[in-house]
Design a protein around this motif. Structure first.
Motif, mmCIF file in Angstrom:
data_model
loop_
_atom_site.group_PDB
_atom_site.id
_atom_site.type_symbol
_atom_site.label_atom_id
_atom_site.label_comp_id
_atom_site.label_asym_id
_atom_site.label_seq_id
_atom_site.Cartn_x
_atom_site.Cartn_y
_atom_site.Cartn_z
ATOM 1 N N VAL A 181 0.843 -1.191 0.000
ATOM 2 C CA VAL A 181 0.000 0.000 0.000
ATOM 3 C C VAL A 181 0.877 1.239 0.000
ATOM 4 O O VAL A 181 1.805 1.365 0.804
ATOM 5 N N VAL A 182 0.602 2.152 -0.914
ATOM 6 C CA VAL A 182 1.282 3.440 -0.995
ATOM 7 C C VAL A 182 0.300 4.484 -0.478
ATOM 8 O O VAL A 182 -0.736 4.724 -1.098
ATOM 9 N N SER A 183 0.601 5.098 0.669
ATOM 10 C CA SER A 183 -0.379 5.965 1.315
ATOM 11 C C SER A 183 0.176 7.350 1.624
ATOM 12 O O SER A 183 1.392 7.584 1.599
ATOM 13 N N SER A 184 -0.745 8.266 1.942
ATOM 14 C CA SER A 184 -0.381 9.634 2.298
ATOM 15 C C SER A 184 0.174 9.700 3.712
ATOM 16 O O SER A 184 -0.311 9.026 4.616
ATOM 17 N N GLY A 223 5.761 11.641 -4.334
ATOM 18 C CA GLY A 223 5.574 10.780 -3.172
ATOM 19 C C GLY A 223 5.368 9.327 -3.560
ATOM 20 O O GLY A 223 5.867 8.409 -2.896
ATOM 21 N N GLY A 224 4.644 9.091 -4.647
ATOM 22 C CA GLY A 224 4.458 7.729 -5.136
ATOM 23 C C GLY A 224 5.765 7.104 -5.587
ATOM 24 O O GLY A 224 6.029 5.916 -5.340
ATOM 25 N N GLU A 225 6.610 7.901 -6.250
ATOM 26 C CA GLU A 225 7.925 7.415 -6.666
ATOM 27 C C GLU A 225 8.786 7.037 -5.464
ATOM 28 O O GLU A 225 9.412 5.972 -5.439
ATOM 29 N N VAL A 226 8.808 7.925 -4.473
ATOM 30 C CA VAL A 226 9.623 7.681 -3.281
ATOM 31 C C VAL A 226 9.163 6.430 -2.549
ATOM 32 O O VAL A 226 9.977 5.585 -2.141
ATOM 33 N N ALA A 243 -2.820 2.258 -4.201
ATOM 34 C CA ALA A 243 -2.329 3.625 -3.982
ATOM 35 C C ALA A 243 -3.405 4.519 -3.391
ATOM 36 O O ALA A 243 -4.595 4.387 -3.710
ATOM 37 N N TYR A 244 -2.959 5.458 -2.572
ATOM 38 C CA TYR A 244 -3.864 6.400 -1.909
ATOM 39 C C TYR A 244 -4.636 7.244 -2.917
ATOM 40 O O TYR A 244 -5.821 7.528 -2.728
ATOM 41 N N ASN A 245 -3.973 7.665 -3.984
ATOM 42 C CA ASN A 245 -4.667 8.426 -5.021
ATOM 43 C C ASN A 245 -3.990 8.181 -6.374
ATOM 44 O O ASN A 245 -2.988 7.471 -6.467
ATOM 45 N N ASP A 246 -4.551 8.778 -7.417
ATOM 46 C CA ASP A 246 -4.033 8.542 -8.762
ATOM 47 C C ASP A 246 -2.636 9.112 -8.951
ATOM 48 O O ASP A 246 -1.814 8.559 -9.691
ATOM 49 N N SER A 268 0.411 -5.284 -10.756
ATOM 50 C CA SER A 268 -0.800 -4.514 -11.013
ATOM 51 C C SER A 268 -0.834 -3.296 -10.091
ATOM 52 O O SER A 268 -0.340 -3.345 -8.967
ATOM 53 N N VAL A 269 -1.431 -2.204 -10.580
ATOM 54 C CA VAL A 269 -1.519 -0.967 -9.795
ATOM 55 C C VAL A 269 -2.945 -0.435 -9.869
ATOM 56 O O VAL A 269 -3.521 -0.342 -10.958
ATOM 57 N N ILE A 270 -3.489 -0.074 -8.710
ATOM 58 C CA ILE A 270 -4.818 0.528 -8.665
ATOM 59 C C ILE A 270 -4.743 1.853 -7.919
ATOM 60 O O ILE A 270 -4.077 1.971 -6.891
ATOM 61 N N GLY A 271 -5.416 2.866 -8.457
ATOM 62 C CA GLY A 271 -5.414 4.196 -7.860
ATOM 63 C C GLY A 271 -6.727 4.524 -7.173
ATOM 64 O O GLY A 271 -7.550 3.649 -6.889
ATOM 65 N N TYR A 272 -6.911 5.831 -6.930
ATOM 66 C CA TYR A 272 -8.096 6.297 -6.197
ATOM 67 C C TYR A 272 -8.331 7.756 -6.582
ATOM 68 O O TYR A 272 -7.406 8.559 -6.504
#
Length: 335
Positions: A181-184, A223-226, A243-246, A268-272
């Motif tokens: 999970v990639v989050s804020s 932030g997603g890259e990091v 991911a937390y957002n697109d 696979s990657v899913i956004g929001y």
């Protein structure tokens, strides 16, 4: 020139209390009312147009408080608001809160100074009590993207827990069991609720969401890259990214592709959110549609109605749910 905040500080009361005094509102003791009025006179404060607008229940202008202007998500929200006010021939005043308590408070007070008695407020930093106070003081005060039970009829909000469950459920149905999970990193309800929903769905399927499966960063492409770089650096094994957002999803995808990891065949990657970016990144992003423009339209209509004297219906709430938009960034897990 003295402001409502100046009066509040001098009197040792909240800005909402000063607004009540200005507008002859209830719930203010006589001693407090007299003290505030004296300080207003001493500092030369003249509410004039603002007070008249509140008393007559007519909004000379419509206020918006956004965290920032550059994010496509908030641009879409502002567009939804403007689509309503334009038809009503109502002027818009916009202020930013930057997800900081003092800045959000100043943003609302600035709108009050410009006699906005109808406003849509996106606040994540102010506490519930302060926002409840404003809702009880400002006739057309409506919150967007936040739910407070005591003022439920002034809240237009998204069920982010259900959103987290939905994205996890969809990924699990594709056969993925190794997830990250990639989050804020911001300490607000949205990322907390989305992770709670993800965790609930994973637990229901016998999968634990351990801390090393989550990376926190700024909710943007960098932030997603990091976050993804951190996962790769520590050798995390995963076949799907939630991911937390697109924006974070797009940044994570960039990092994966830079490391020659195929999307979606390997990961696979899913956004929001389903902002415009989701359609035009490569591969096109599978995401959850956040109906922010629809919600903004509803919030604006409510704010104008309430400001015009239509009383909010007790207990009424305006909850929305995100839905899956299937594109190219998610595929079946390799067995």
């Amino acid at each position: 020139m003295a402001t409502i905040k100046d009066i509040a500080q001098e009197a040792g009361v909240s800005s909402a209390t000063v607004s009540r005094v200005i507008n002859n509102g209830p719930k203010v003791g006589e001693a407090t009312r007299n003290r505030v009025k004296k300080i207003m006179a001493d500092l030369g404060y003249r509410p004039n147009a603002n007070a008249r607008a509140l008393v007559t229940q007519r909004s000379a202008s419509f206020g918006i408080v956004l965290p920032e202007l550059s994010d496509p998500f908030f641009a879409t929200m502002a567009h939804g608001i403007e689509s309503v006010t334009r038809k009503k021939n109502v002027q818009i005043l916009m202020s930013t809160g930057s997800i900081e308590k003092a800045t959000e408070l100043k943003a609302i007070e600035t709108l009050l100074e410009h006699r906005c008695n109808a406003m849509v407020v996106h606040s994540k930093a102010l506490d519930d009590a302060t926002l409840i106070d404003f809702a009880n003081t400002i006739p057309g005060f409506v919150l967007i993207n936040r739910y407070i039970e005591e003022i439920a009829n002034r809240c237009v909000w998204l069920d982010n827990i259900a959103g987290g469950e939905t994205m996890a459920r969809y990924i699990l149905k594709q056969g993925h069991k190794k997830l990250v999970v990639v989050s804020s990193k911001y300490q607000i309800n949205d990322p907390v609720d989305r992770i709670a929903g993800i965790e609930q769905e994973l637990n229901a399927n016998g999968i634990d969401l351990s801390p090393n499966m989550i990376e926190y960063s700024t909710p943007d492409q960098e932030g997603g890259e990091v976050a993804m770089q951190n996962f790769l650096a520590k050798g995390a094994e995963f076949t799907a990214v939630l991911a937390y957002n697109d924006a974070m999803a797009s940044g994570a995808m960039t990092m994966l592709l830079d490391h020659s990891i195929d999307i979606p065949n390997e990961v696979s990657v899913i956004g929001y959110d389903d902002v415009l970016l989701a359609k035009y990144c490569r591969p096109k992003l599978t995401t959850l549609r956040y109906p922010i423009e629809m919600m903004a339209v509803k919030a604006t209509e409510l704010a104008l109605q309430y400001a015009a004297g239509i009383q909010p219906e007790p207990g009424k709430t305006f909850k929305y749910a995100p839905t899956i938009v299937k594109r190219e960034s998610v595929s079946k897990a390799n067995q």
